[in-house]
Write a protein that holds these residues in place. Structure first.
Motif, PDB file in Angstrom:
ATOM      1  N   LEU A 131       0.828  -1.207   0.000  1.00 44.65           N
ATOM      2  CA  LEU A 131       0.000   0.000   0.000  1.00 44.65           C
ATOM      3  C   LEU A 131       0.863   1.258   0.000  1.00 44.65           C
ATOM      4  N   LEU A 132       1.984   1.210   0.705  1.00 36.05           N
ATOM      5  CA  LEU A 132       2.930   2.330   0.685  1.00 36.05           C
ATOM      6  C   LEU A 132       3.402   2.618  -0.732  1.00 36.05           C
ATOM      7  N   HIS A 133       3.788   1.578  -1.453  1.00 37.05           N
ATOM      8  CA  HIS A 133       4.255   1.776  -2.832  1.00 37.05           C
ATOM      9  C   HIS A 133       3.109   2.221  -3.742  1.00 37.05           C
ATOM     10  N   GLY A 134       1.879   1.775  -3.438  1.00 36.35           N
ATOM     11  CA  GLY A 134       0.735   2.262  -4.195  1.00 36.35           C
ATOM     12  C   GLY A 134       0.535   3.747  -4.014  1.00 36.35           C
ATOM     13  N   ALA A 135       0.702   4.211  -2.782  1.00 40.40           N
ATOM     14  CA  ALA A 135       0.577   5.647  -2.517  1.00 40.40           C
ATOM     15  C   ALA A 135       1.681   6.418  -3.228  1.00 40.40           C
ATOM     16  N   LEU A 136       2.900   5.908  -3.195  1.00 42.48           N
ATOM     17  CA  LEU A 136       4.014   6.574  -3.876  1.00 42.48           C
ATOM     18  C   LEU A 136       3.773   6.656  -5.382  1.00 42.48           C
ATOM     19  N   ALA A 137       3.071   5.666  -5.927  1.00 43.24           N
ATOM     20  CA  ALA A 137       2.787   5.642  -7.362  1.00 43.24           C
ATOM     21  C   ALA A 137       1.598   6.506  -7.743  1.00 43.24           C
ATOM     22  N   GLY A 138       0.955   7.120  -6.749  1.00 43.24           N
ATOM     23  CA  GLY A 138      -0.172   8.007  -7.039  1.00 43.24           C
ATOM     24  C   GLY A 138      -1.499   7.300  -7.200  1.00 43.24           C
ATOM     25  N   ALA A 139      -1.589   6.053  -6.673  1.00 40.87           N
ATOM     26  CA  ALA A 139      -2.809   5.264  -6.866  1.00 40.87           C
ATOM     27  C   ALA A 139      -3.928   5.650  -5.913  1.00 40.87           C
ATOM     28  N   GLY A 140      -3.612   6.367  -4.836  1.00 40.81           N
ATOM     29  CA  GLY A 140      -4.678   6.731  -3.905  1.00 40.81           C
ATOM     30  C   GLY A 140      -4.126   7.150  -2.556  1.00 40.81           C
ATOM     31  N   ILE A 141      -5.046   7.260  -1.593  1.00 41.43           N
ATOM     32  CA  ILE A 141      -4.712   7.650  -0.226  1.00 41.43           C
ATOM     33  C   ILE A 141      -4.527   6.390   0.609  1.00 41.43           C
ATOM     34  N   ALA A 142      -3.434   6.336   1.346  1.00 44.32           N
ATOM     35  CA  ALA A 142      -3.116   5.146   2.135  1.00 44.32           C
ATOM     36  C   ALA A 142      -3.146   5.456   3.628  1.00 44.32           C
ATOM     37  N   HIS A 143      -3.535   4.467   4.401  1.00 45.29           N
ATOM     38  CA  HIS A 143      -3.536   4.490   5.872  1.00 45.29           C
ATOM     39  C   HIS A 143      -2.373   3.601   6.286  1.00 45.29           C
ATOM     40  N   LEU A 144      -1.267   4.221   6.754  1.00 44.17           N
ATOM     41  CA  LEU A 144      -0.014   3.494   6.939  1.00 44.17           C
ATOM     42  C   LEU A 144       0.543   3.664   8.349  1.00 44.17           C
ATOM     43  N   PRO A 145       1.361   2.709   8.798  1.00 47.66           N
ATOM     44  CA  PRO A 145       2.094   2.913  10.050  1.00 47.66           C
ATOM     45  C   PRO A 145       2.931   4.181   9.952  1.00 47.66           C
ATOM     46  N   ALA A 146       2.894   4.996  10.987  1.00 48.22           N
ATOM     47  CA  ALA A 146       3.608   6.274  10.946  1.00 48.22           C
ATOM     48  C   ALA A 146       5.092   6.078  10.708  1.00 48.22           C
ATOM     49  N   SER A 147       5.673   5.041  11.294  1.00 51.46           N
ATOM     50  CA  SER A 147       7.108   4.812  11.137  1.00 51.46           C
ATOM     51  C   SER A 147       7.474   4.463   9.701  1.00 51.46           C
TER      52      SER A 147
END
Length: 304
Positions: free
Chosen positions: A234-250
């Protein structure tokens, strides 16, 4: 003893089974339960001829009893084996997203106790500890199953973020409810369709500074074209501009610092998750497992 009886009754599923496990008579088990309920001032169990179930008060008391029993066991272990060094194999599982933080901690632990061997099992699903021969599972949750044997180790903070490219194309959400209008990258096992937020205390009205925080909680149903069972994807999806991600802060912090991701909703924080160490048996806990739990609780005293 009453707390031990209560926990054993819940774990074993019946007073009869608890009596056998604790080598007590059934009337003695019933008496201990009655004494604990009288001391607490609330009914802890719904009792029927077929099954037992916890009352809301029982759910609350169960976790506290587990914590107190853990503390008592640790005290007894420290007194009875003050010089004993942990050694042997420990099989640990946690989600892939939290593997790097756990590896750093475990590396320190093994340096301190070189007779310990760690076998990592990185899994983004709930495991059966007994069937998969796992000694310790690290789990993040808003509410732990009261039937599990666990010790609270820390808390885990999260962030909601997106790439600058996504925000330029789709706009920036200003309120929690705005997320329902966006492409959200969802986790298959954690909050896939419902994200929970708390208004940061700095934004509470002055008259509510010492009030009930539940009035400042928000939840929003989210959806999107991509979901995954692992946060790094999901982190890499967010970096690719695919959407908004809910991720561990660290996990998100380095990318937010570099400008590759933008943290959203500054007035709100995703609801904090509790971090637990889950294990199979309190009665037969090995010294190396007890030492690891103590170490992780001290290592992540502020947050995971």
């Amino acid at each position: 003893m009453a707390m031990q009886v209560f926990v054993t009754v819940v774990d074993s599923g019946s007073q009869s089974a608890a009596a056998i496990q604790l080598d007590l008579s059934r009337p003695v088990v019933s008496r201990y339960l009655a004494e604990l309920e009288e001391w607490v001032g609330a009914r802890l169990l719904h009792r029927t001829t077929r099954r037992l179930s916890l009352t809301p008060a029982g759910n609350e008391v169960l976790e506290r009893c587990r914590q107190l029993l853990d503390a008592a066991g640790e005290m007894q272990q420290a007194v009875s084996h003050p010089q004993q060094q942990p050694k042997g194999l420990l099989r640990i599982t946690c989600s892939t997203a939290f593997g790097p933080q756990l590896m750093q901690a475990v590396a320190e632990f093994v340096q301190r106790y070189p007779a310990v061997t760690i076998d990592f099992v990185m899994l983004d699903r709930t495991v059966n500890l007994v069937e998969e021969r796992i000694d310790l599972a690290i789990r993040m949750t808003r509410r732990l199953d009261p039937n599990l044997i666990a010790r609270k180790l820390s808390i885990c903070r999260s962030t909601v973020c997106a790439s600058p490219a996504y925000l330029r194309q789709h706009g920036t959400p200003e309120e929690v409810e705005d997320l329902a209008l966006h492409q959200c990258l969802t986790h298959s096992y954690m909050g896939k369709s419902l994200w929970h937020f708390d208004l940061k205390q700095a934004y509470w009205p002055a008259e509510s500074a010492d009030g009930d925080s539940s009035q400042f909680q928000r939840s929003v149903a989210v959806s999107g074209g991509i979901s995954a069972n692992e946060a790094t994807i999901l982190l890499h999806g967010a970096l690719a501009g695919a959407g908004i991600a809910h991720l561990p802060a660290s996990s998100a912090a380095p990318y937010i610092a570099s400008g590759q991701l933008v943290a959203l909703l500054p007035r709100y924080e995703p609801t904090v998750l509790d971090v637990y160490g889950v294990y199979a048996s309190r009665k037969h806990m090995s010294p190396v497992l007890r030492s690891m739990l103590d170490f992780l609780a001290a290592r992540f005293v502020e947050s995971w």
